[in-house]
Design an enzyme around this catalytic site. Structure first.
Site: not given
Ligand code: EPU
Length: 341
Positions: A160, A229, A325
């Site tokens: 990012r 995010s 972000e």
């Molecule tokens: N999780 C929770 N609770 C929540 C949300 C997530 O426990 O409320 C846990 C999930 O179960 C999972 C882990 O956190 O084990 C990661 O969650 P997720 O796969 O949904 O991805 P993220 O890390 O929350 C990132 C990106 C997203 C992207 C997803 C998928 C960042 C800041 N965000 O989210 O990007 O779509 O991975 O690769 O890196 C964005 O930048 O706007 C965005 C949506």
């Protein structure tokens, strides 16, 4: 060139924050951009599709939204170099590439925003980052008033992050991005939800699955105004990671190359007890705690208040300072969250 004064921005930021600017320009090419630049005497904020911007005040500086359109390709045998103008829509580009057999960005389907904004925060999702496929970026430098070609290594991409958010911030505009895309499809299925039962998975299958995952987890901004995010996933040192994993053995984490660990901000926010939390007309999304929602069209300062509560609670619970972000813009232009608190 379209230009308006004054201009309301509520429909030009996916958080649906009410704000207005004294002048608004939509240049269709570099010549028009230079005219807009001169008209606001260099005092403006560059807006893409407004999917990663929080207008903190109800007034903003002049807004320039580049609407340069067009694509061209250069065949390199096994690869194609696809040059795309900054005003093109990102998701439309993904579908165009899948339909034409140019592979590498299918995992990045449905990310809101413009092509020109994509390198700034090195968009990434479902196991792929933009930096995996960027060949070069064309950059109109304000001081030199000319276009410079930046190669991949010049862009200083990391999670990012890019040079465009750092040394080059506010010093120019991305006019085109050139992608190096493969003509042979290799599925990238490292992300947990991308498991397929069948062999012979196609790029269209991957794109479709990514769309389904996003639609199930991430709220549609046209229904629940949000900026995806809101925070970056924090990266912590090994010692802090070890202390946390001993306490929370199921905590999601991702080991980086340098012995640091990326944690899931959404998980931290949920564990801190804030998933679904509401503050007046804003709140933390019920399905994905990393997303903040502007339920009632509240002003930007209300979202800053909510983000501050989230950051303080996560800091108190885990001793981790989340970093936004989303980009913060006040009446003077790009600013930082701490300036707004
Ligand atoms: N999780 C929770 N609770 C929540 C949300 C997530 O426990 O409320 C846990 C999930 O179960 C999972 C882990 O956190 O084990 C990661 O969650 P997720 O796969 O949904 O991805 P993220 O890390 O929350 C990132 C990106 C997203 C992207 C997803 C998928 C960042 C800041 N965000 O989210 O990007 O779509 O991975 O690769 O890196 C964005 O930048 O706007 C965005 C949506």
């Amino acid at each position: 060139m379209q230009s308006f004064q004054p201009f309301t921005l509520s429909e030009h930021n996916t958080l649906g924050v009410p704000a207005s600017c004294p002048q608004y320009f939509e240049p269709a090419n570099l010549e028009e951009f230079k005219l807009a630049y001169a008209a606001c005497q260099g005092n403006f904020y560059l807006l893409g599709e407004g999917s990663n911007t929080l207008f903190v005040d109800t007034d903003t500086p002049a807004i320039i939204r580049p609407r340069f359109l067009g694509k061209s390709t250069r065949d390199l045998g096994d690869y194609v170099l696809l040059t795309v103008s900054c005003g093109e829509n990102w998701h439309q580009l993904v579908t165009y590439c899948v339909a034409n057999g140019y592979y590498g960005i299918e995992n990045l389907a449905l990310i809101p925003g413009s092509v020109g904004a994509a390198p700034v925060q090195n968009i990434g999702a479902y196991g792929v980052e933009l930096s995996d496929v960027v060949h070069a970026v064309s950059w109109f430098d304000f001081a030199q008033q000319k276009v410079i070609e930046l190669e991949h290594s010049d862009c200083q991409f990391s999670y990012r992050e890019s040079i465009f958010k750092n040394t080059l911030q506010s010093k120019g505009v991305i006019t085109q991005v050139t992608f190096k895309l493969s003509k042979t499809f290799t599925a990238k299925l490292s992300y947990n939800g991308l498991n397929f039962e069948q062999d012979n998975v196609t790029a269209a299958d991957v794109m479709q699955r990514v769309i389904e995952i996003r639609e199930s987890k991430l709220p549609d901004p046209s229904k629940l105004p949000n900026a995806g995010s809101f925070f970056k996933n924090p990266i912590v040192e090994q010692a802090q990671y070890q202390a946390l994993i001993a306490k929370y053995p199921h905590m999601p984490s991702y080991k980086m190359n340098d012995n640091t660990y990326k944690l899931a901000a959404g998980w931290l926010i949920e564990k801190a007890g804030l998933k679904g939390f509401r503050l007046d007309g804003v709140g933390v999304h019920e399905k994905q705690a990393l997303v903040l929602i502007n339920y009632d069209g509240m002003a930007g300062n209300k979202i800053v208040e909510l983000a501050t509560i989230v950051m303080n609670k996560v800091d108190d619970s885990f001793n981790i300072l989340l970093e936004p972000e989303v980009r913060f813009v006040n009446h003077l232009g790009l600013t930082s969250m701490s300036e707004c608190q």
